[in-house]
Design a protein around this motif. Sequence first.
Motif, PDB file in Angstrom:
ATOM      1  N   UNK A  28       0.671  -1.189  -0.054  1.00 36.67           N
ATOM      2  CA  UNK A  28      -0.295   0.132   0.009  1.00 36.67           C
ATOM      3  C   UNK A  28       0.785   1.353   0.150  1.00 36.67           C
ATOM      4  N   UNK A  29       1.769   1.181   0.720  1.00 40.13           N
ATOM      5  CA  UNK A  29       2.945   2.370   0.713  1.00 40.13           C
ATOM      6  C   UNK A  29       3.636   2.594  -0.503  1.00 40.13           C
ATOM      7  N   UNK A  30       4.009   1.559  -1.101  1.00 45.32           N
ATOM      8  CA  UNK A  30       4.617   1.557  -2.439  1.00 45.32           C
ATOM      9  C   UNK A  30       3.621   2.216  -3.524  1.00 45.32           C
ATOM     10  N   UNK A  31       2.211   1.655  -3.390  1.00 41.44           N
ATOM     11  CA  UNK A  31       1.294   2.143  -4.509  1.00 41.44           C
ATOM     12  C   UNK A  31       1.103   3.738  -4.055  1.00 41.44           C
ATOM     13  N   UNK A  65      -3.473  -2.273  -7.045  1.00 41.60           N
ATOM     14  CA  UNK A  65      -2.120  -2.097  -7.833  1.00 41.60           C
ATOM     15  C   UNK A  65      -2.228  -2.689  -9.147  1.00 41.60           C
ATOM     16  N   UNK A  66      -2.889  -3.590  -9.561  1.00 38.90           N
ATOM     17  CA  UNK A  66      -2.482  -4.173 -10.912  1.00 38.90           C
ATOM     18  C   UNK A  66      -3.764  -3.119 -11.753  1.00 38.90           C
ATOM     19  N   UNK A  67      -4.607  -2.571 -11.094  1.00 37.08           N
ATOM     20  CA  UNK A  67      -5.389  -1.725 -12.124  1.00 37.08           C
ATOM     21  C   UNK A  67      -4.591  -0.532 -12.237  1.00 37.08           C
ATOM     22  N   UNK A  68      -3.493   0.050 -11.474  1.00 35.53           N
ATOM     23  CA  UNK A  68      -2.830   1.280 -11.663  1.00 35.53           C
ATOM     24  C   UNK A  68      -1.931   0.651 -12.565  1.00 35.53           C
ATOM     25  N   UNK A  87      -5.812  -9.633 -14.204  1.00 34.18           N
ATOM     26  CA  UNK A  87      -5.235  -9.638 -12.823  1.00 34.18           C
ATOM     27  C   UNK A  87      -6.208  -8.982 -11.880  1.00 34.18           C
ATOM     28  N   UNK A  88      -6.165  -7.645 -12.123  1.00 36.45           N
ATOM     29  CA  UNK A  88      -7.050  -6.803 -11.286  1.00 36.45           C
ATOM     30  C   UNK A  88      -8.390  -7.139 -11.126  1.00 36.45           C
TER      31      UNK A  88
END
Length: 385
Positions: A28-31, A65-68, A87-88
């Motif tokens: 979450x932080x990396x996102x 994350x994968x949506x991003x 994947x999202x």
Amino acid sequence: MKKIILTLAAAAALHTASAQNSAVTNAQLFEKQGTLDKARTEIDKAITNEKTSGKAKTWYTRGEIYEGIAGSPIYKKTVTDVDPTKVAIESYKKAVEVEGKDSEFGKQATTKLEGLNKNAYGMALNAGVESYNAKNFDEAIKAYRQAQAYMPQDTTAYVYAAYAAEGKQDFGTAKEEYNKLLAIPNYKASPQVYERLLQIARQEKNDADASKVLQQALQAYPNRKSFVLEDLNQLISSGQDKQAIDKLNHAIELDPQNSNLYTVRGSVYDKLKQPEQALASYQKAVEVDPKNFDAQFNVGVYYFNKGADILKNVNKMNLATYQKQGKAKETEAKKYVQQAVPYFEAALTANPNDRATMGALQKAYTQLGRSADAEKMNAKMSSAK
């Protein structure tokens, strides 16, 4: 000593759980920082761990994350082993699955899925249309099937996939796509879908399949003339004449000005040995369309045969019976033959080269003593050879 060991074990368990949850937290932080490659590494660790893989939060975070990644021009290029959009979607579905759609992350995942599926569907559908227009039918079918996976209840992708399959003459795949369409709950297919399936069944010479499709079509559209007539043809070709009469009557109700329907009904009555009903149908056909060759000819045949049957009985009479009844019966027979002539003449007008009609007229003229007309008809037959 025992208490110290237990305390150490509890501390170790807490440390392990913290380490497991930290993968989700780190992701979450990396996102948030925008480093989606690192976020991906962390979240993919979390979904393989038995402690975090059973939590909706883990799968929801992975979906985000994968949506991003899918929406990033930079990071999308670095992901070549999977389809990030797919994947999202799978991750959001898993979030709903593990804790239910009414849970906190289940609700959020459901909302995400609706939007993501809609966007992915539109992109896949457009890709299919582009491939179809370029006559790259295999790629079009592939794209349309991807669209189906994103929005299974939307019918357009199934229809387009069937069209693409027909474009490459792959009728088996086209049939598969049309049948997938028919299987959608509460969906009422257009008549054209059934018509295409019937056409495919005929091309494959699959009578059982054609019959099955036709019954589905009739259930959906009981008064559509093309389906009623198709059903009628199947009944007649399979010798189900009694059932065909009911279908013919229904077809006539739908199309009362169709002269051919009355003619066909007359022919079926002929097969059922019901000459009076056959005559009535042929006469109605003539009334609707005086140029109906078959109906005119068959009415003529009816009256001619009535006269011929009487003459056969006259020829079997002994002298005494003939002297009492013969002349009257011959006059009666002549009246029937006279009734036949106008119908034969109308039939010949409708089809001037029909030799069967010429022959019938030649015989009728002869029996009526119209020698000149009989000779002319004989000459016409000779010149028509």
